[in-house]
Design a protein around this motif. Structure first.
Motif, PDB file in Angstrom:
ATOM      1  N   ARG A   1       0.827  -1.201   0.000  1.00 15.40           N
ATOM      2  CA  ARG A   1       0.000   0.000   0.000  1.00 15.40           C
ATOM      3  C   ARG A   1       0.862   1.251   0.000  1.00 15.40           C
ATOM      4  O   ARG A   1       0.565   2.224  -0.714  1.00 15.40           O
ATOM      5  CB  ARG A   1      -0.936  -0.010   1.217  1.00 15.40           C
ATOM      6  CG  ARG A   1      -2.077  -1.002   1.124  1.00 15.40           C
ATOM      7  CD  ARG A   1      -3.115  -0.753   2.195  1.00 15.40           C
ATOM      8  NE  ARG A   1      -2.554  -0.964   3.524  1.00 15.40           N
ATOM      9  CZ  ARG A   1      -2.567  -2.143   4.146  1.00 15.40           C
ATOM     10  NH1 ARG A   1      -3.080  -3.204   3.544  1.00 15.40           N
ATOM     11  NH2 ARG A   1      -2.062  -2.262   5.365  1.00 15.40           N
ATOM     12  N   LYS A   2       1.935   1.226   0.776  1.00 12.63           N
ATOM     13  CA  LYS A   2       2.811   2.401   0.813  1.00 12.63           C
ATOM     14  C   LYS A   2       3.467   2.619  -0.537  1.00 12.63           C
ATOM     15  O   LYS A   2       3.577   3.761  -1.015  1.00 12.63           O
ATOM     16  CB  LYS A   2       3.877   2.228   1.897  1.00 12.63           C
ATOM     17  CG  LYS A   2       4.797   3.443   2.000  1.00 12.63           C
ATOM     18  CD  LYS A   2       5.707   3.380   3.198  1.00 12.63           C
ATOM     19  CE  LYS A   2       6.575   4.630   3.263  1.00 12.63           C
ATOM     20  NZ  LYS A   2       7.449   4.669   4.447  1.00 12.63           N
ATOM     21  N   MET A   3       3.923   1.536  -1.176  1.00 15.18           N
ATOM     22  CA  MET A   3       4.574   1.671  -2.476  1.00 15.18           C
ATOM     23  C   MET A   3       3.596   2.209  -3.517  1.00 15.18           C
ATOM     24  O   MET A   3       3.941   3.063  -4.341  1.00 15.18           O
ATOM     25  CB  MET A   3       5.136   0.318  -2.920  1.00 15.18           C
ATOM     26  CG  MET A   3       6.304  -0.188  -2.070  1.00 15.18           C
ATOM     27  SD  MET A   3       7.708   0.950  -2.053  1.00 15.18           S
ATOM     28  CE  MET A   3       8.138   0.999  -3.778  1.00 15.18           C
TER      29      MET A   3
ATOM     30  N   ILE B   1       3.949   5.692  -5.556  1.00  9.84           N
ATOM     31  CA  ILE B   1       3.986   5.733  -7.022  1.00  9.84           C
ATOM     32  C   ILE B   1       2.907   6.660  -7.565  1.00  9.84           C
ATOM     33  O   ILE B   1       3.142   7.469  -8.477  1.00  9.84           O
ATOM     34  CB  ILE B   1       3.831   4.308  -7.607  1.00  9.84           C
ATOM     35  CG1 ILE B   1       5.088   3.484  -7.286  1.00  9.84           C
ATOM     36  CG2 ILE B   1       3.606   4.363  -9.119  1.00  9.84           C
ATOM     37  CD1 ILE B   1       4.977   2.036  -7.692  1.00  9.84           C
ATOM     38  N   ILE B   2       1.689   6.550  -6.995  1.00  6.35           N
ATOM     39  CA  ILE B   2       0.595   7.411  -7.450  1.00  6.35           C
ATOM     40  C   ILE B   2       0.932   8.878  -7.165  1.00  6.35           C
ATOM     41  O   ILE B   2       0.699   9.758  -8.018  1.00  6.35           O
ATOM     42  CB  ILE B   2      -0.725   7.008  -6.754  1.00  6.35           C
ATOM     43  CG1 ILE B   2      -1.165   5.615  -7.236  1.00  6.35           C
ATOM     44  CG2 ILE B   2      -1.807   8.043  -7.023  1.00  6.35           C
ATOM     45  CD1 ILE B   2      -2.388   5.090  -6.525  1.00  6.35           C
ATOM     46  N   PHE B   3       1.492   9.127  -5.989  1.00  6.54           N
ATOM     47  CA  PHE B   3       1.840  10.504  -5.628  1.00  6.54           C
ATOM     48  C   PHE B   3       2.889  11.069  -6.594  1.00  6.54           C
ATOM     49  O   PHE B   3       2.752  12.188  -7.099  1.00  6.54           O
ATOM     50  CB  PHE B   3       2.369  10.535  -4.193  1.00  6.54           C
ATOM     51  CG  PHE B   3       2.819  11.893  -3.743  1.00  6.54           C
ATOM     52  CD1 PHE B   3       1.890  12.876  -3.413  1.00  6.54           C
ATOM     53  CD2 PHE B   3       4.172  12.200  -3.667  1.00  6.54           C
ATOM     54  CE1 PHE B   3       2.307  14.128  -3.003  1.00  6.54           C
ATOM     55  CE2 PHE B   3       4.596  13.452  -3.258  1.00  6.54           C
ATOM     56  CZ  PHE B   3       3.664  14.423  -2.927  1.00  6.54           C
TER      57      PHE B   3
ATOM     58  N   ALA C   1      10.894   4.432  -7.978  1.00  7.57           N
ATOM     59  CA  ALA C   1      10.312   3.251  -7.338  1.00  7.57           C
ATOM     60  C   ALA C   1      11.356   2.152  -7.173  1.00  7.57           C
ATOM     61  O   ALA C   1      11.431   1.486  -6.130  1.00  7.57           O
ATOM     62  CB  ALA C   1       9.132   2.736  -8.167  1.00  7.57           C
ATOM     63  N   LEU C   2      12.190   1.961  -8.219  1.00  7.71           N
ATOM     64  CA  LEU C   2      13.241   0.949  -8.143  1.00  7.71           C
ATOM     65  C   LEU C   2      14.236   1.281  -7.045  1.00  7.71           C
ATOM     66  O   LEU C   2      14.719   0.398  -6.329  1.00  7.71           O
ATOM     67  CB  LEU C   2      13.952   0.843  -9.493  1.00  7.71           C
ATOM     68  CG  LEU C   2      14.965  -0.302  -9.638  1.00  7.71           C
ATOM     69  CD1 LEU C   2      14.264  -1.643  -9.475  1.00  7.71           C
ATOM     70  CD2 LEU C   2      15.655  -0.234 -11.002  1.00  7.71           C
TER      71      LEU C   2
ATOM     72  N   ARG D   1      16.463   0.110  -1.798  1.00 11.59           N
ATOM     73  CA  ARG D   1      16.742   0.505  -0.410  1.00 11.59           C
ATOM     74  C   ARG D   1      16.239  -0.559   0.555  1.00 11.59           C
ATOM     75  O   ARG D   1      16.933  -0.905   1.532  1.00 11.59           O
ATOM     76  CB  ARG D   1      16.067   1.847  -0.116  1.00 11.59           C
ATOM     77  CG  ARG D   1      16.158   2.282   1.342  1.00 11.59           C
ATOM     78  CD  ARG D   1      15.598   3.686   1.521  1.00 11.59           C
ATOM     79  NE  ARG D   1      15.504   4.045   2.927  1.00 11.59           N
ATOM     80  CZ  ARG D   1      14.426   3.857   3.666  1.00 11.59           C
ATOM     81  NH1 ARG D   1      13.327   3.345   3.113  1.00 11.59           N
ATOM     82  NH2 ARG D   1      14.409   4.208   4.938  1.00 11.59           N
ATOM     83  N   TYR D   2      15.044  -1.083   0.299  1.00 10.52           N
ATOM     84  CA  TYR D   2      14.516  -2.139   1.151  1.00 10.52           C
ATOM     85  C   TYR D   2      15.420  -3.369   1.109  1.00 10.52           C
ATOM     86  O   TYR D   2      15.729  -3.974   2.145  1.00 10.52           O
ATOM     87  CB  TYR D   2      13.103  -2.519   0.728  1.00 10.52           C
ATOM     88  CG  TYR D   2      12.059  -1.473   1.054  1.00 10.52           C
ATOM     89  CD1 TYR D   2      11.996  -0.898   2.319  1.00 10.52           C
ATOM     90  CD2 TYR D   2      11.136  -1.069   0.099  1.00 10.52           C
ATOM     91  CE1 TYR D   2      11.033   0.067   2.617  1.00 10.52           C
ATOM     92  CE2 TYR D   2      10.176  -0.107   0.391  1.00 10.52           C
ATOM     93  CZ  TYR D   2      10.132   0.458   1.651  1.00 10.52           C
ATOM     94  OH  TYR D   2       9.194   1.394   1.949  1.00 10.52           O
ATOM     95  N   PHE D   3      15.837  -3.746  -0.107  1.00 11.63           N
ATOM     96  CA  PHE D   3      16.705  -4.919  -0.244  1.00 11.63           C
ATOM     97  C   PHE D   3      18.034  -4.702   0.482  1.00 11.63           C
ATOM     98  O   PHE D   3      18.567  -5.622   1.106  1.00 11.63           O
ATOM     99  CB  PHE D   3      16.963  -5.224  -1.720  1.00 11.63           C
ATOM    100  CG  PHE D   3      15.739  -5.692  -2.462  1.00 11.63           C
ATOM    101  CD1 PHE D   3      14.792  -6.471  -1.825  1.00 11.63           C
ATOM    102  CD2 PHE D   3      15.526  -5.344  -3.787  1.00 11.63           C
ATOM    103  CE1 PHE D   3      13.662  -6.909  -2.498  1.00 11.63           C
ATOM    104  CE2 PHE D   3      14.407  -5.775  -4.466  1.00 11.63           C
ATOM    105  CZ  PHE D   3      13.457  -6.557  -3.826  1.00 11.63           C
TER     106      PHE D   3
END
Length: 375
Positions: A10-12, A16-18, A93-94, A99-101
């Motif tokens: 949901r956050k992603m 992306i929409i923002f 987004a990538l 960053r998460y990875f």
């Protein structure tokens, strides 16, 4: 796990929409500003001036080129701009995913490096942070347990090695006396032979404990199951310990309602009962009674050994099934074993798909073994 990732997804999506909305708004503003808005004239004049000064074109040619490239191809420029915006969004987004990875990779490295620091991840990965910290805590506990078990084993080896010298020295001493004094009186000779034999038995016991320590880490438990009459087995176990019960005025009584048959490895299960009963005899009060009972409920058989004696502290109850742990560290190897009996019993019971536990309060200790009736 799908629900746990829901917050991250949901956050992603929101991000992306923002970013997409912001990019479209910016693109639209730039488009109307440069091609149809207040910046159209300054942009057109700058482009024409560039063509005149740099490309050495006349004003009419430069103006025509401007009209052909920009005014007549507004849709093309909008499409190109939109594609560039999509690429920017994809890159952002990538970068977020990367960053998460990177954070997850760093956290896993902390596990492998046995770092003392807690693992911290962003709020949307709180579930993963909790899992990793749980794994980290379990690994740390296993490492501590292994280190403590190794230390206990080393201490026991030192104690056993020291204790072996005592009977060995006595054996050598008495045999030397028997060898030197050929005309020793018969009664004195018999006394020395008896003492030497007792010391030899003790030496054998200590050597067997050495082998038991080594064998514990090498053995694999393979069960040979058969149908066993539990009533008869428990009565037999109690009878076999009669010589150990008599000196302290103790008794072992077996109480079972009805006949109970279980499908198990008789030899290994007998070893479990022997270890528990031997432990109960060692720590029971003199002239006390050890009660052995069994019952079946819901395809499970519960065997209990109850004795009266000094209450076992709660912190020690959690450790008595660990290998090389001896309940009373003050007990010498003359009275205590290698601390493997209950640990081996625990592994045998687990191999049967059962459990073994202990409770102790108000000078009463109860060991309970649960074995599936049918397996």
């Amino acid at each position: 796990m799908k629900n746990e990732f829901g917050r991250l997804k949901r956050k992603m999506i929101v991000q992306i929409i923002f970013i997409l909305v912001i990019a479209i708004v910016i693109g639209y503003l730039i488009s109307i500003a440069l091609l149809d808005g207040i910046l159209q004239a300054p942009f057109a004049d700058a482009f024409v001036a560039f063509c005149e000064n740099v490309l050495q074109l006349d004003w009419y040619t430069a103006q025509k080129i401007y009209l052909i490239i920009f005014q007549q191809n507004k849709s093309l420029w909008l499409a190109v701009g939109f594609i560039l915006l999509l690429l920017i969004i994809f890159y952002i987004a990538l970068s977020r995913f990367t960053r998460y990875f990177n954070l997850i990779s760093t956290s896993i490295s902390m596990l492998s490096d046995e770092s003392d620091k807690e693992i911290h991840l962003p709020a949307e990965l709180d579930f993963l942070e909790k899992h990793l910290n749980n794994v980290k805590n379990k690994l740390e506990k296993r490492a501590r347990d292994a280190q403590e078990a190794e230390q206990r084993k080393n201490d026991l080896v030192v104690y056993l090695a020291h204790d072996i010298k005592t009977p060995l020295t006595s054996i050598i001493g008495y045999l030397s006396l028997l060898d030197e004094a050929k005309d020793m009186p018969a009664d004195q000779k018999d006394k020395y032979v008896t003492i030497t034999l007792e010391k030899s038995y003790r030496l054998e016991q200590l050597i067997n404990e050495f082998f038991e320590i080594t064998r514990f880490n090498l053995q694999s438990i393979i069960l040979e199951k058969e149908l066993i009459p539990l009533n008869y087995m428990l009565l037999q176990v109690a009878d076999e310990f009669y010589p150990l019960l008599v000196p302290k005025g103790q008794k072992a009584i077996v109480h079972i309602d009805g006949e109970i048959n279980i499908y198990a490895d008789g030899n290994k299960l007998a070893r479990v009962f022997n270890n528990i009963l031997k432990n109960a005899i060692a720590y029971s009060d003199p002239n006390s009674t050890i009660k052995i009972s069994a019952k079946s409920e819901n395809n499970q058989t519960f065997i209990s050994f109850s004795n009266t004696g000094k209450t076992i502290p709660a912190e020690k109850l959690d450790m008595i099934f660990e290998k090389f742990y001896r309940l009373d560290s003050a007990r010498s190897t003359q009275t205590g074993g290698a601390g493997l009996g209950l640990a081996i019993s625990n592994e045998i019971v687990q191999a049967h798909g059962g459990t073994i536990s202990a409770t102790s309060s108000n000078d009463k200790t109860v060991f309970t073994v649960m074995i599936p009736t049918k397996s």
